[in-house]
Design an enzyme around this catalytic site. Structure first.
Site, PDB file in Angstrom:
ATOM      1  N   ASP A 107     -25.996  53.533  16.358  1.00 48.62           N
ATOM      2  CA  ASP A 107     -26.600  53.720  15.031  1.00 48.62           C
ATOM      3  C   ASP A 107     -27.641  52.668  14.649  1.00 48.62           C
ATOM      4  OD1 ASP A 107     -23.410  52.697  13.570  1.00 48.62           O
ATOM      5  OD2 ASP A 107     -25.076  51.454  14.245  1.00 48.62           O
ATOM      6  N   HIS A 133     -24.056  52.120  24.917  1.00 47.54           N
ATOM      7  CA  HIS A 133     -24.206  53.581  24.930  1.00 47.54           C
ATOM      8  C   HIS A 133     -25.560  54.027  24.396  1.00 47.54           C
ATOM      9  CE1 HIS A 133     -19.530  53.889  24.804  1.00 47.54           C
ATOM     10  NE2 HIS A 133     -19.971  53.524  25.981  1.00 47.54           N
TER      11      HIS A 133
HETATM   12  C1  BV8 Z   1     -18.996  56.746  33.006  1.00 46.25           C
HETATM   13  C2  BV8 Z   1     -22.622  59.044  23.319  1.00 46.25           C
HETATM   14  C3  BV8 Z   1     -19.292  56.877  35.341  1.00 46.25           C
HETATM   15  C4  BV8 Z   1     -23.606  58.624  22.343  1.00 46.25           C
HETATM   16  C5  BV8 Z   1     -20.436  58.285  23.970  1.00 46.25           C
HETATM   17  C6  BV8 Z   1     -11.969  56.040  33.694  1.00 46.25           C
HETATM   18  C7  BV8 Z   1     -12.885  55.098  34.135  1.00 46.25           C
HETATM   19  C8  BV8 Z   1     -14.250  55.298  33.959  1.00 46.25           C
HETATM   20  C9  BV8 Z   1     -14.708  56.454  33.293  1.00 46.25           C
HETATM   21  C10 BV8 Z   1     -13.782  57.369  32.859  1.00 46.25           C
HETATM   22  C11 BV8 Z   1     -12.435  57.187  33.058  1.00 46.25           C
HETATM   23  N1  BV8 Z   1     -11.813  58.270  32.536  1.00 46.25           N
HETATM   24  C12 BV8 Z   1     -12.707  59.114  31.998  1.00 46.25           C
HETATM   25  C13 BV8 Z   1     -13.905  58.596  32.187  1.00 46.25           C
HETATM   26  C14 BV8 Z   1     -15.153  59.196  31.738  1.00 46.25           C
HETATM   27  C15 BV8 Z   1     -15.561  58.815  30.321  1.00 46.25           C
HETATM   28  C16 BV8 Z   1     -14.438  58.393  29.416  1.00 46.25           C
HETATM   29  O1  BV8 Z   1     -14.181  57.214  29.236  1.00 46.25           O
HETATM   30  N2  BV8 Z   1     -13.803  59.368  28.799  1.00 46.25           N
HETATM   31  C17 BV8 Z   1     -12.760  59.064  27.843  1.00 46.25           C
HETATM   32  C18 BV8 Z   1     -12.881  59.995  26.644  1.00 46.25           C
HETATM   33  C19 BV8 Z   1     -11.421  59.171  28.552  1.00 46.25           C
HETATM   34  N3  BV8 Z   1     -16.525  57.750  30.388  1.00 46.25           N
HETATM   35  C20 BV8 Z   1     -17.802  58.088  30.651  1.00 46.25           C
HETATM   36  O2  BV8 Z   1     -18.162  59.216  30.908  1.00 46.25           O
HETATM   37  C21 BV8 Z   1     -18.815  56.961  30.640  1.00 46.25           C
HETATM   38  N4  BV8 Z   1     -19.578  57.026  31.841  1.00 46.25           N
HETATM   39  O3  BV8 Z   1     -17.886  56.321  33.124  1.00 46.25           O
HETATM   40  O4  BV8 Z   1     -19.825  57.037  34.040  1.00 46.25           O
HETATM   41  C22 BV8 Z   1     -20.453  56.963  36.237  1.00 46.25           C
HETATM   42  C23 BV8 Z   1     -20.766  55.855  37.037  1.00 46.25           C
HETATM   43  C24 BV8 Z   1     -21.840  55.950  37.892  1.00 46.25           C
HETATM   44  C25 BV8 Z   1     -22.623  57.106  37.936  1.00 46.25           C
HETATM   45  C26 BV8 Z   1     -22.326  58.195  37.097  1.00 46.25           C
HETATM   46  C27 BV8 Z   1     -21.237  58.124  36.252  1.00 46.25           C
HETATM   47  C28 BV8 Z   1     -19.791  57.148  29.472  1.00 46.25           C
HETATM   48  C29 BV8 Z   1     -19.108  56.819  28.179  1.00 46.25           C
HETATM   49  C30 BV8 Z   1     -20.114  56.926  27.007  1.00 46.25           C
HETATM   50  C31 BV8 Z   1     -19.969  58.269  26.361  1.00 46.25           C
HETATM   51  N5  BV8 Z   1     -20.832  58.370  25.201  1.00 46.25           N
HETATM   52  N6  BV8 Z   1     -21.287  58.537  22.988  1.00 46.25           N
HETATM   53  C32 BV8 Z   1     -23.286  59.279  21.036  1.00 46.25           C
HETATM   54  O5  BV8 Z   1     -23.589  60.467  20.860  1.00 46.25           O
HETATM   55  O6  BV8 Z   1     -22.713  58.555  20.200  1.00 46.25           O
HETATM   56  S1  BV8 Z   1     -18.861  57.853  23.648  1.00 46.25           S
HETATM   57  C33 BV8 Z   1     -18.465  57.686  22.013  1.00 46.25           C
HETATM   58  O7  BV8 Z   1     -17.193  57.048  22.029  1.00 46.25           O
HETATM   59  C34 BV8 Z   1     -19.359  56.779  21.201  1.00 46.25           C
HETATM   60  O8  BV8 Z   1     -20.435  56.212  21.909  1.00 46.25           O
HETATM   61  C35 BV8 Z   1     -18.424  55.661  20.782  1.00 46.25           C
HETATM   62  O9  BV8 Z   1     -19.067  54.468  20.701  1.00 46.25           O
HETATM   63  C36 BV8 Z   1     -17.447  55.675  21.895  1.00 46.25           C
HETATM   64  C37 BV8 Z   1     -16.162  54.942  21.671  1.00 46.25           C
HETATM   65  O10 BV8 Z   1     -15.555  55.417  20.500  1.00 46.25           O
HETATM   66  P1  BV8 Z   1     -15.233  54.347  19.344  1.00 46.25           P
HETATM   67  O11 BV8 Z   1     -16.464  53.580  19.057  1.00 46.25           O
HETATM   68  O12 BV8 Z   1     -14.016  53.573  19.715  1.00 46.25           O
HETATM   69  O13 BV8 Z   1     -14.970  55.290  18.103  1.00 46.25           O
HETATM   70  P2  BV8 Z   1     -13.642  56.085  17.724  1.00 46.25           P
HETATM   71  O14 BV8 Z   1     -13.969  57.027  16.633  1.00 46.25           O
HETATM   72  O15 BV8 Z   1     -12.983  56.589  18.978  1.00 46.25           O
HETATM   73  O16 BV8 Z   1     -12.662  54.959  17.145  1.00 46.25           O
HETATM   74  C38 BV8 Z   1     -12.997  54.322  15.928  1.00 46.25           C
HETATM   75  C39 BV8 Z   1     -11.960  53.239  15.730  1.00 46.25           C
HETATM   76  O17 BV8 Z   1     -12.294  52.532  14.542  1.00 46.25           O
HETATM   77  C40 BV8 Z   1     -10.560  53.776  15.547  1.00 46.25           C
HETATM   78  O18 BV8 Z   1      -9.659  52.976  16.292  1.00 46.25           O
HETATM   79  C41 BV8 Z   1     -10.292  53.610  14.044  1.00 46.25           C
HETATM   80  O19 BV8 Z   1      -8.931  53.312  13.772  1.00 46.25           O
HETATM   81  C42 BV8 Z   1     -11.147  52.428  13.719  1.00 46.25           C
HETATM   82  N7  BV8 Z   1     -11.663  52.392  12.344  1.00 46.25           N
HETATM   83  C43 BV8 Z   1     -12.062  53.441  11.568  1.00 46.25           C
HETATM   84  N8  BV8 Z   1     -12.496  52.974  10.373  1.00 46.25           N
HETATM   85  C44 BV8 Z   1     -12.379  51.611  10.422  1.00 46.25           C
HETATM   86  C45 BV8 Z   1     -11.849  51.236  11.668  1.00 46.25           C
HETATM   87  N9  BV8 Z   1     -11.602  49.955  12.017  1.00 46.25           N
HETATM   88  C46 BV8 Z   1     -11.888  49.009  11.100  1.00 46.25           C
HETATM   89  N10 BV8 Z   1     -12.397  49.271   9.876  1.00 46.25           N
HETATM   90  C47 BV8 Z   1     -12.648  50.564   9.506  1.00 46.25           C
HETATM   91  N11 BV8 Z   1     -13.136  50.827   8.281  1.00 46.25           N
END
Ligand code: BV8
Length: 262
Positions: free
Chosen positions: A105, A120
């Site tokens: 963002d 990201h």
């Molecule tokens: C890759 C795009 C390999 C941009 C996003 C194991 C190992 C390696 C990879 C994997 C694996 N298992 C699966 C994978 C693949 C995958 C993955 O991790 N999947 C997950 C779902 C299991 N990973 C990938 O695909 C990554 N690439 O590994 O490539 C590779 C290597 C070589 C060659 C080719 C390939 C790519 C990952 C990036 C994906 N893109 N976004 C966009 O449109 O935004 S991910 C998306 O999730 C966002 O970018 C975000 O930043 C990211 C993480 O989420 P969070 O930021 O944690 O947000 P979330 O809502 O989940 O949580 C918010 C938290 O805040 C909560 O805990 C909540 O309680 C808290 N909260 C809320 N309000 C507050 C608060 N805390 C404090 N105060 C508040 N007020």
């Protein structure tokens, strides 16, 4: 906040040579940017597979851009909150610092963060599929959906989708910081997306003092040295003496007499 809750962190920050911060969508929540996996999360309304993957974009670039244009219009109305500002303040107070954000963002930079990597990508940059050229695009709303480059090529958001590799330099810098930091703050991430979610484990294994700030427990909570549950915009300023430091700029993390003196 109970002084005992911050004494150890102050002490650690006071003598830290290198400080790192890892943020996720939760740090922007109080700016009005929806998170991904919370109750009102973006993924609740959309399936990530339908929108944040190269296959989705190939299948329907118009649909994916409509989602990003909607997010850009929403984020354009948001301002950094005290959590972003406290992190920028910590950077200015730290000898050696790196902010590692998963957020796209751009609010950290607006808050004044400089030494940072965007793992990201950034929703305000676009990349031409023909030339590979990346440019900044601040149009709100977009002038055309899907937008095209002057060369006629299709433009994509310059963000990392699922299944795509993270920018190698940024990823290397992030792991170097995790391996060498004395203190790691982890703010507002559900710690499920890899490889970013591995950074706190690496830091802890290398002996860093790991502090989590999140609304609720996460898979990281058990490995953190401290976990503070609540809103980042409320907790972080107090945790970093950001608010009191404004009143007494020589207080936080500095020299003898400050709250962090050993
Ligand atoms: C890759 C795009 C390999 C941009 C996003 C194991 C190992 C390696 C990879 C994997 C694996 N298992 C699966 C994978 C693949 C995958 C993955 O991790 N999947 C997950 C779902 C299991 N990973 C990938 O695909 C990554 N690439 O590994 O490539 C590779 C290597 C070589 C060659 C080719 C390939 C790519 C990952 C990036 C994906 N893109 N976004 C966009 O449109 O935004 S991910 C998306 O999730 C966002 O970018 C975000 O930043 C990211 C993480 O989420 P969070 O930021 O944690 O947000 P979330 O809502 O989940 O949580 C918010 C938290 O805040 C909560 O805990 C909540 O309680 C808290 N909260 C809320 N309000 C507050 C608060 N805390 C404090 N105060 C508040 N007020």
């Amino acid at each position: 906040m109970d002084p005992a809750e911050t004494a150890e962190l102050y002490k650690r920050l006071g003598r830290a040579r290198r400080v790192a911060v890892l943020t996720g969508a939760g740090v922007s929540a109080e700016s009005g940017v929806p998170t991904f996996r919370g109750a009102d999360g973006l993924w609740r309304k959309y399936r990530a597979e339908d929108l944040a993957t190269p296959e989705a974009f190939r299948r329907d670039p118009k649909l994916v851009w409509e989602w990003y244009d909607w997010r850009r219009q929403l984020i354009a109305r948001c301002q950094p909150n005290p959590a972003h500002q406290a992190i920028a303040f910590l950077e200015r107070r730290s000898q050696d610092f790196l902010l590692i954000t998963q957020n796209v963002d751009g609010l950290h930079r607006l808050a004044g963060s400089i030494r940072m990597v965007e793992l990201h990508g950034n929703i305000w940059r676009v990349r031409c599929l023909e030339e590979g050229k990346t440019t900044e695009n601040l149009d709100v709303p977009l002038q055309a959906i899907p937008p095209r480059c002057e060369c006629g090529g299709l433009l994509r958001p310059d963000v990392v989708w699922f299944g795509e590799a993270l920018p190698p330099e940024a990823l290397q810098e992030a792991f170097d910081a995790a391996e060498s930091c004395d203190v790691l703050l982890v703010v507002g991430t559900s710690a499920v997306v890899q490889p970013a979610a591995s950074l706190p484990m690496v830091a802890r294994q290398r002996g860093a003092y790991v502090v989590e700030v999140n609304l609720e427990p996460t898979p990281l909570t058990s490995l953190a040295n401290e976990s503070h549950h609540g809103k980042a915009a409320e907790i972080l300023p107090r945790l970093l003496a950001f608010d009191s430091a404004f009143r007494n700029p020589h207080s936080a993390f500095e020299g003898p007499g400050g709250p962090c003196s050993p």
